[in-house]
Design an enzyme around this catalytic site. Structure first.
Site, PDB file in Angstrom:
ATOM      1  CE  LYS A 164      35.038  36.620  50.740  1.00 36.25           C
ATOM      2  NZ  LYS A 164      35.027  35.371  49.832  1.00 36.25           N
ATOM      3  N   GLY A 201      37.161  39.980  33.550  1.00 34.92           N
ATOM      4  CA  GLY A 201      37.826  40.106  34.733  1.00 34.92           C
ATOM      5  C   GLY A 201      39.382  39.593  34.755  1.00 34.92           C
ATOM      6  CE1 TYR A 202      44.239  38.636  31.653  1.00 31.31           C
ATOM      7  CE2 TYR A 202      45.695  39.784  32.641  1.00 31.31           C
ATOM      8  CZ  TYR A 202      45.529  38.751  31.656  1.00 31.31           C
ATOM      9  OH  TYR A 202      46.147  38.236  31.178  1.00 31.31           O
ATOM     10  N   GLY A 203      41.738  40.109  37.429  1.00 32.82           N
ATOM     11  CA  GLY A 203      42.376  40.107  38.903  1.00 32.82           C
ATOM     12  C   GLY A 203      43.195  38.877  38.986  1.00 32.82           C
ATOM     13  CG  ASN A 204      44.933  35.916  42.214  1.00 35.84           C
ATOM     14  OD1 ASN A 204      46.136  35.574  41.852  1.00 35.84           O
ATOM     15  ND2 ASN A 204      44.397  34.850  42.819  1.00 35.84           N
TER      16      ASN A 204
HETATM   17  N1  GLU Z   1      38.476  34.514  49.117  1.00 39.45           N
HETATM   18  C1  GLU Z   1      38.285  33.277  48.325  1.00 39.45           C
HETATM   19  C2  GLU Z   1      36.943  32.869  48.183  1.00 39.45           C
HETATM   20  O1  GLU Z   1      35.907  33.357  48.141  1.00 39.45           O
HETATM   21  C3  GLU Z   1      39.400  32.304  49.385  1.00 39.45           C
HETATM   22  C4  GLU Z   1      38.783  32.040  50.781  1.00 39.45           C
HETATM   23  C5  GLU Z   1      40.151  31.212  51.622  1.00 39.45           C
HETATM   24  O2  GLU Z   1      40.931  30.895  51.058  1.00 39.45           O
HETATM   25  O3  GLU Z   1      39.618  31.071  52.909  1.00 39.45           O
HETATM   26  O4  GLU Z   1      36.837  31.367  48.080  1.00 39.45           O
END
Ligand code: GLU
Length: 415
Positions: free
Chosen positions: A105, A217-220
């Protein structure tokens, strides 16, 4: 344990799993630490001509099962412990979905709402300039997360391509379709969640036709979920919220109006024909399904006992604390744990990697079909494990995911 520190929560969850699996001490200890983490400073030329220095991170938690994979968050409250927790959860998520990937991450401490488009582009490129040697298709593959988008990925991919002097499509996922992205990546997190809700409803004995849903929550993820609840499940979204507050209509919201209001005013509050409610009131509504799609720690020991929904679908990472988990289990709430429920995003990211590597792109139907298969089979693996060990769904998901990572670490001779 401080209730709000996500990494302490991630470790507590791992410790609980180690106990169930009677994990060897040395293996357990190894899994409690990220393999590698990078702290970077990113100087960015601001529009006013001055330079501002931003702080960023990239954590590669475990790569036993493949290159590390996980999003990049732009958030003012980002901390290294948040990134560590999210990287650990990515490890378990990729393992649970049986993807040949590890977990990582990234994050940058910034408030994207206060940055111009040009500043955001320079920050995105600056971040890649600092981390490019540590990423790549065989090392670590970033993606979008909170407040980063397909546009952010396009800038990052382009910067990586410039630095390496080659096409960098495969260094990052979640790209725009015309720049090496995959069909169906934009709503994949929400869609994957819908596929798990569909199976969970059978288990919980809920008829989805006109079942009531509240979305925090109203994000993506939250926005796409609002549309897909109706389209895929036939369910009725009666409440949604964002950081400014919530809205409710017992007969169901008109999602197009809610989106128009959000686009115009920056918030869902004040959508026509709705009643204002607080975020807490939304969580406590008497609905069939509650979707947590905001940030970490939405459901804590203070509000868990007030949740009336029969299914809690965790589209956001880390939405429930361990104390809250125990209360929900006791009260018979069927929880679809975060790293199962929201795994649709990384699953289609993985499909994007496969397509980039083969230079052959699939159509939308193929993506949806493969995603549906991956999500429902992971759901039943977790459900069967929960029944076998007589534990809640989160613990069961940990048992499956950790077992696979441990087995691979042993076979590779790491432990
Ligand atoms: N950020 C997204 C997650 O938490 C997607 C991660 C990704 O596609 O590598 O799963």
């Amino acid at each position: 344990m401080t209730e709000e520190n996500p990494f302490e929560i991630a470790l507590k969850q791992l410790d609980d799993c180690a106990e169930i699996l009677k994990l060897d001490h040395d293996i357990h200890e190894t899994l409690r630490h990220p393999m590698r983490e990078l702290h970077v400073t990113i100087p960015v030329r601001m529009d006013n001509g001055k330079t501002r220095v931003f702080q960023g991170f990239r954590v590669q938690y475990n790569n036993a099962r493949g290159p590390t994979k996980g999003g990049i968050r732009f958030h003012p409250q980002e901390t290294i412990d948040t990134v560590r927790a999210l990287a650990a959860w990515m490890t378990w998520k990729c393992s649970l979905l049986d993807l040949p990937l590890g977990g990582g991450k990234g994050g940058v401490i910034c408030n994207p709402k206060e940055l111009s488009v040009g500043e955001l582009e320079r920050l995105s490129r600056g971040y890649i300039k600092e981390i490019w040697e540590f990423i790549g298709p065989n090392k670590d593959v970033p993606a979008p997360d909170v407040y980063t988008t397909a546009q952010t990925m396009a800038w990052m991919m382009d910067e990586y391509s410039k630095i390496t002097g080659s096409n960098g499509f495969s260094c990052i996922t979640g790209k725009p379709i015309c720049a090496g992205g995959s069909c169906g990546r934009d709503d994949a997190t929400a869609r994957g969640g819908m596929y798990t809700i569909r199976e969970a409803a059978k288990e919980a004995g809920i008829n989805l036709k006109n079942a009531t849903v509240a979305i925090q929550g109203y994000g993506n993820a939250g926005r796409h979920a609002a549309f897909l609840c109706k389209e895929l499940l036939g369910a009725n979204v009666v409440a949604v919220s964002d950081s400014k507050g919530g809205i409710y209509n017992k007969n169901g919201l008109t999602i197009e109006n809610v989106c128009a209001c959000k686009a115009e005013t920056g918030s869902v509050v004040n959508s026509p024909d709705t009643q204002a409610i607080s975020n807490n009131e939304l969580l406590e509504l008497d609905v069939d399904i509650l979707i947590a799609a905001a940030l970490e720690n939405a459901i804590t020991k203070d509000n868990a006992s007030k949740i009336k929904a029969k299914i809690l679908a965790e589209l956001a990472n880390g939405s429930t604390t361990p104390e809250a988990d125990a209360i929900l289990y006791e009260n018979g709430v069927h929880v679809i744990p975060d790293f199962l429920c929201n795994a649709g995003g990384v699953t289609v990211s993985y499909f994007e990697m496969v397509q980039n590597a083969s230079m052959y792109y699939w159509n939308l139907e193929e993506v949806h079909e493969r995603l549906a298969h991956k999500m429902s089979s992971a759901y039943y693996t977790v459900l069967d494990t929960a029944k076998k060990y007589n534990v809640n769904m989160r613990k069961a998901a940990y048992v499956v995911a950790v077992n696979r990572v441990v087995e691979t670490m042993k076979l590779r001779g790491w432990i």
